[in-house]
Design a protein around this motif. Structure first.
Motif, PDB file in Angstrom:
ATOM      1  N   SER A 291      34.048  42.020  37.581  1.00 56.20           N
ATOM      2  CA  SER A 291      34.157  42.719  38.876  1.00 56.20           C
ATOM      3  C   SER A 291      35.426  42.299  39.604  1.00 56.20           C
ATOM      4  CB  SER A 291      32.929  42.402  39.741  1.00 56.20           C
ATOM      5  OG  SER A 291      31.738  42.795  39.112  1.00 56.20           O
ATOM      6  N   ILE A 292      35.758  41.026  39.514  1.00 57.06           N
ATOM      7  CA  ILE A 292      36.985  40.517  40.149  1.00 57.06           C
ATOM      8  C   ILE A 292      38.209  41.142  39.494  1.00 57.06           C
ATOM      9  CG2 ILE A 292      38.398  38.455  40.524  1.00 57.06           C
ATOM     10  CD1 ILE A 292      35.748  36.857  40.685  1.00 57.06           C
ATOM     11  N   ARG A 293      38.198  41.188  38.178  1.00 56.01           N
ATOM     12  CA  ARG A 293      39.348  41.760  37.454  1.00 56.01           C
ATOM     13  C   ARG A 293      39.529  43.239  37.767  1.00 56.01           C
ATOM     14  NH1 ARG A 293      38.142  38.708  31.691  1.00 56.01           N
ATOM     15  NH2 ARG A 293      39.293  36.777  32.160  1.00 56.01           N
ATOM     16  N   PHE A 295      38.653  44.707  40.532  1.00 58.81           N
ATOM     17  CA  PHE A 295      39.149  44.748  41.911  1.00 58.81           C
ATOM     18  C   PHE A 295      40.649  44.459  41.940  1.00 58.81           C
ATOM     19  CE2 PHE A 295      39.492  42.184  46.026  1.00 58.81           C
ATOM     20  CZ  PHE A 295      39.635  43.300  46.821  1.00 58.81           C
ATOM     21  N   GLN A 296      41.076  43.456  41.175  1.00 60.43           N
ATOM     22  CA  GLN A 296      42.498  43.110  41.131  1.00 60.43           C
ATOM     23  C   GLN A 296      43.330  44.240  40.528  1.00 60.43           C
ATOM     24  OE1 GLN A 296      41.919  39.353  39.010  1.00 60.43           O
ATOM     25  NE2 GLN A 296      42.633  38.219  40.801  1.00 60.43           N
ATOM     26  N   ARG A 297      42.762  44.929  39.541  1.00 58.27           N
ATOM     27  CA  ARG A 297      43.484  46.075  38.958  1.00 58.27           C
ATOM     28  C   ARG A 297      43.695  47.167  39.994  1.00 58.27           C
ATOM     29  NH1 ARG A 297      40.335  45.092  34.277  1.00 58.27           N
ATOM     30  NH2 ARG A 297      38.824  46.709  34.838  1.00 58.27           N
ATOM     31  N   LYS A 298      42.678  47.403  40.843  1.00 54.54           N
ATOM     32  CA  LYS A 298      42.811  48.413  41.899  1.00 54.54           C
ATOM     33  C   LYS A 298      43.901  48.015  42.884  1.00 54.54           C
ATOM     34  CE  LYS A 298      38.105  50.297  41.938  1.00 54.54           C
ATOM     35  NZ  LYS A 298      36.853  50.430  42.728  1.00 54.54           N
ATOM     36  N   LEU A 299      43.934  46.727  43.237  1.00 55.45           N
ATOM     37  CA  LEU A 299      44.960  46.265  44.173  1.00 55.45           C
ATOM     38  C   LEU A 299      46.349  46.392  43.562  1.00 55.45           C
ATOM     39  CD1 LEU A 299      43.292  43.076  45.744  1.00 55.45           C
ATOM     40  CD2 LEU A 299      43.323  45.415  46.620  1.00 55.45           C
ATOM     41  N   ARG A 300      46.465  46.094  42.265  1.00 55.00           N
ATOM     42  CA  ARG A 300      47.764  46.239  41.599  1.00 55.00           C
ATOM     43  C   ARG A 300      48.222  47.701  41.588  1.00 55.00           C
ATOM     44  NH1 ARG A 300      45.852  42.143  38.042  1.00 55.00           N
ATOM     45  NH2 ARG A 300      45.208  43.678  36.487  1.00 55.00           N
ATOM     46  N   GLN A 301      47.261  48.609  41.376  1.00 56.90           N
ATOM     47  CA  GLN A 301      47.592  50.041  41.390  1.00 56.90           C
ATOM     48  C   GLN A 301      48.152  50.456  42.751  1.00 56.90           C
ATOM     49  OE1 GLN A 301      47.569  51.077  37.885  1.00 56.90           O
ATOM     50  NE2 GLN A 301      47.057  52.948  39.023  1.00 56.90           N
ATOM     51  N   LEU A 302      47.546  49.896  43.806  1.00 56.09           N
ATOM     52  CA  LEU A 302      47.958  50.263  45.164  1.00 56.09           C
ATOM     53  C   LEU A 302      49.234  49.556  45.614  1.00 56.09           C
ATOM     54  CD1 LEU A 302      44.459  50.318  46.930  1.00 56.09           C
ATOM     55  CD2 LEU A 302      45.859  52.288  46.276  1.00 56.09           C
ATOM     56  N   THR A 303      49.673  48.570  44.847  1.00 61.96           N
ATOM     57  CA  THR A 303      50.900  47.836  45.232  1.00 61.96           C
ATOM     58  C   THR A 303      51.981  47.966  44.162  1.00 61.96           C
ATOM     59  OG1 THR A 303      49.864  45.795  44.360  1.00 61.96           O
ATOM     60  CG2 THR A 303      49.750  46.165  46.735  1.00 61.96           C
ATOM     61  N   PHE A 323      37.860  46.358  52.120  1.00 64.02           N
ATOM     62  CA  PHE A 323      36.651  46.311  52.957  1.00 64.02           C
ATOM     63  C   PHE A 323      35.420  46.740  52.165  1.00 64.02           C
ATOM     64  CE2 PHE A 323      38.855  46.745  57.395  1.00 64.02           C
ATOM     65  CZ  PHE A 323      39.554  45.577  57.113  1.00 64.02           C
ATOM     66  N   GLY A 324      35.576  47.781  51.343  1.00 66.88           N
ATOM     67  CA  GLY A 324      34.446  48.254  50.543  1.00 66.88           C
ATOM     68  C   GLY A 324      33.976  47.195  49.553  1.00 66.88           C
ATOM     69  N   TRP A 325      34.922  46.552  48.871  1.00 72.73           N
ATOM     70  CA  TRP A 325      34.584  45.547  47.855  1.00 72.73           C
ATOM     71  C   TRP A 325      33.932  44.323  48.494  1.00 72.73           C
ATOM     72  CZ3 TRP A 325      35.861  40.577  46.084  1.00 72.73           C
ATOM     73  CH2 TRP A 325      35.535  40.303  44.757  1.00 72.73           C
ATOM     74  N   VAL A 326      34.538  43.826  49.554  1.00 71.02           N
ATOM     75  CA  VAL A 326      34.008  42.624  50.216  1.00 71.02           C
ATOM     76  C   VAL A 326      32.640  42.910  50.839  1.00 71.02           C
ATOM     77  CG1 VAL A 326      34.379  40.973  52.091  1.00 71.02           C
ATOM     78  CG2 VAL A 326      36.285  41.619  50.622  1.00 71.02           C
ATOM     79  N   ASN A 327      32.467  44.065  51.434  1.00 68.99           N
ATOM     80  CA  ASN A 327      31.163  44.405  52.023  1.00 68.99           C
ATOM     81  C   ASN A 327      30.071  44.435  50.961  1.00 68.99           C
ATOM     82  OD1 ASN A 327      32.352  44.635  54.518  1.00 68.99           O
ATOM     83  ND2 ASN A 327      32.381  46.859  54.556  1.00 68.99           N
ATOM     84  N   TYR A 328      30.413  44.936  49.773  1.00 66.22           N
ATOM     85  CA  TYR A 328      29.421  44.983  48.694  1.00 66.22           C
ATOM     86  C   TYR A 328      29.032  43.566  48.249  1.00 66.22           C
ATOM     87  CZ  TYR A 328      27.164  45.997  44.251  1.00 66.22           C
ATOM     88  OH  TYR A 328      26.255  46.050  43.220  1.00 66.22           O
ATOM     89  N   PHE A 329      30.005  42.671  48.175  1.00 67.31           N
ATOM     90  CA  PHE A 329      29.740  41.314  47.683  1.00 67.31           C
ATOM     91  C   PHE A 329      29.567  40.301  48.812  1.00 67.31           C
ATOM     92  CE2 PHE A 329      31.801  43.152  43.885  1.00 67.31           C
ATOM     93  CZ  PHE A 329      30.868  42.804  42.923  1.00 67.31           C
ATOM     94  N   THR A 338      38.984  34.646  46.961  1.00 65.78           N
ATOM     95  CA  THR A 338      39.606  35.541  47.944  1.00 65.78           C
ATOM     96  C   THR A 338      40.950  34.975  48.425  1.00 65.78           C
ATOM     97  OG1 THR A 338      38.329  34.537  49.751  1.00 65.78           O
ATOM     98  CG2 THR A 338      37.425  36.523  48.752  1.00 65.78           C
ATOM     99  N   LYS A 339      41.057  33.649  48.488  1.00 64.33           N
ATOM    100  CA  LYS A 339      42.345  33.030  48.839  1.00 64.33           C
ATOM    101  C   LYS A 339      43.402  33.370  47.800  1.00 64.33           C
ATOM    102  CE  LYS A 339      40.928  28.879  51.424  1.00 64.33           C
ATOM    103  NZ  LYS A 339      40.874  27.394  51.386  1.00 64.33           N
ATOM    104  N   GLN A 340      43.023  33.251  46.526  1.00 62.81           N
ATOM    105  CA  GLN A 340      43.963  33.522  45.436  1.00 62.81           C
ATOM    106  C   GLN A 340      44.381  34.992  45.433  1.00 62.81           C
ATOM    107  OE1 GLN A 340      41.536  32.266  42.143  1.00 62.81           O
ATOM    108  NE2 GLN A 340      42.032  30.097  42.381  1.00 62.81           N
ATOM    109  N   ILE A 341      43.432  35.873  45.665  1.00 62.62           N
ATOM    110  CA  ILE A 341      43.741  37.317  45.689  1.00 62.62           C
ATOM    111  C   ILE A 341      44.688  37.628  46.845  1.00 62.62           C
ATOM    112  CG2 ILE A 341      42.755  39.616  46.078  1.00 62.62           C
ATOM    113  CD1 ILE A 341      40.232  38.606  44.605  1.00 62.62           C
ATOM    114  N   ASP A 342      44.441  37.013  48.007  1.00 67.82           N
ATOM    115  CA  ASP A 342      45.317  37.218  49.173  1.00 67.82           C
ATOM    116  C   ASP A 342      46.750  36.804  48.873  1.00 67.82           C
ATOM    117  OD1 ASP A 342      43.779  38.452  51.085  1.00 67.82           O
ATOM    118  OD2 ASP A 342      43.061  36.603  51.993  1.00 67.82           O
TER     119      ASP A 342
END
Length: 424
Positions: A291-293, A295-303, A323-329, A338-342
């Motif tokens: 799930s983390i991976r 999520f990270q792929r989605k962020l990479r797509q958007l950046t 917001f959607g991902w964090v609210n779910y988890f 979350t620190k590393q992802i930031d």
């Protein structure tokens, strides 16, 4: 009032229309859109009701589409026409309260006032009570393998209205259009239709009832089921007997490769993973690594640097995903990740901003305006290093600081997590 008349009542049909309109969605094979639906119903609602009452109404075939699954395979969906979605929703609204009284308290999928979060919390309760041998049951292509006769027999034990029974069966056998060709649907429920979640719960309630009669602890969300026992021996015995029940009594197929006996740390359930917290001496949950991976792929797509969109639009899309991902988890423990992802996210945004400055003169000027001495600004601009070096450089980090990125509107995964996190 008979069930069919309740389904066709003005109030119920209006509520069904509003739900379909609110959910939007693609058109079916007739091309009618949700925006055209109101006018269509205005002109044809009386004729539609007459045809349903006289059993002359025949649903149109669903439009077959395929969407990628997490494992690389494709999930088949059937998109009914918007009119059929309204009728299905109208049936759902009347039948759902009737069947809700029969459903198990340990079934959480597609039911009012129930959620994935509640299923996860219940699973933790069982684990922390000592039932930490888990039978993970995976049903193979559940929505494609449901036997119509078995399902209709179960429904008819509760629904004593031949017109309603006939209408539901018509939806089951209405077929699908695949690449412009019609295909029959002799088995299965139309996954993607408004009625499908209720039909799946009605079918799998037979499994819930069997598990409850045996006194077993379990959690089910749609076709994902976990059964909790105290020993490996008990797990082995339950696994064999439940697989036999599912395949012989329900006529469904258990995926032998994916179904297994597992310990909590080996589980993945609804995107969550489990671990043992030795400090507090209990099982806890975290987002599963997959799930983390994802999520990270989605962020990479958007950046992506080659995605030429305004920064404000990019930040808006990032907010929606984060917001959607964090609210779910929100009940999971994930402060460290979350620190590393930031950190990675901010680094990629810095590179995007650097690239938007384009030419060396603009880059030097912008760095100076952000408080970097002229010689340092020149040194970084002409260093001939790649974008990754630029994004991680201390000079750019000072110029485009975390504080400045926050003021610009960039969301923080950690900050939002700390805001919504619920301790369980």
């Amino acid at each position: 009032m008979e069930l069919l008349e309740q389904i066709l009542s003005n109030q119920n049909m209006n509520e069904a229309y509003l739900r379909v309109y609110k959910n939007k969605g693609a058109s079916g094979i007739d091309g009618v859109t949700v925006d055209e639906l109101k006018q269509y119903l205005k002109e044809n609602k009386d004729e539609l009701r007459r045809r349903i009452r006289t059993r002359k109404y025949h649903p149109q075939a669903a439009l077959r589409v395929e969407i990628p699954k997490e494992n690389g395979k494709m999930r088949k969906l059937g998109i009914p026409t918007v009119v059929d979605r309204v009728v299905q929703q109208a049936i759902h609204q009347v039948l759902s309260p009737i069947f809700e009284e029969q459903f198990s308290e340990f079934s959480f999928g597609f039911r009012p006032k129930r959620s994935c979060e509640m299923a996860i919390i219940k699973s933790l309760e069982f684990l922390n009570e000592g039932h930490d041998w888990v039978i993970d049951i995976d049903l193979e292509r559940f929505f494609d393998t449901v036997h119509h006769d078995k399902l209709m027999r179960i429904i008819s034990q509760t629904v004593d209205d031949g017109d309603v029974i006939s209408l539901i069966r018509k939806y089951l056998v209405s077929g699908v259009m695949v690449n412009g060709k019609y295909e029959e649907t002799p088995v299965g429920t139309p996954q993607g239709g408004n009625l499908s979640p209720l039909l799946s719960n009605i079918m799998l309630n037979e499994l819930d009832t069997e598990l409850e009669n045996r006194g077993l602890r379990f959690v089910r969300y749609a076709d994902d089921s976990l059964i909790f026992v105290k020993s490996e021996k008990a797990a082995d015995r339950v696994m064999k007997s439940i697989v036999r029940f599912i395949e012989k009594k329900l006529g469904l197929i258990v995926n032998a490769e994916k179904s297994r006996i597992a310990r909590p740390k080996e589980l993945k359930f609804l995107g969550y993973g489990y671990y043992y917290d030795y400090k507090n001496k209990k099982y806890q949950v975290k987002p599963h690594l997959s799930s983390i991976r994802r999520f990270q792929r989605k962020l990479r797509q958007l950046t992506k640097r080659n995605w030429s969109v305004p920064l404000d639009f990019r930040i808006l899309k990032l907010k929606q995903v984060i917001f959607g991902w964090v609210n779910y988890f929100r009940i999971a423990n994930m402060k460290k990740v979350t620190k590393q992802i930031d950190q990675k996210l901010r680094s990629r945004i810095r590179v995007i901003i650097w690239k938007q400055w384009k030419v060396p003169s603009k880059q030097i000027k912008s760095l100076i305006q952000l408080g970097i001495p002229k010689e340092e600004a020149k040194g970084l601009t002409y260093c001939r290093k790649g974008y990754r070096f630029i994004g991680l450089s201390k000079v750019v980090h000072r110029a485009i600081s975390n504080k400045r990125l926050k003021q610009r509107g960039l969301p923080s995964v950690l900050t939002h997590y700390l805001k919504v996190h619920t301790v369980i």
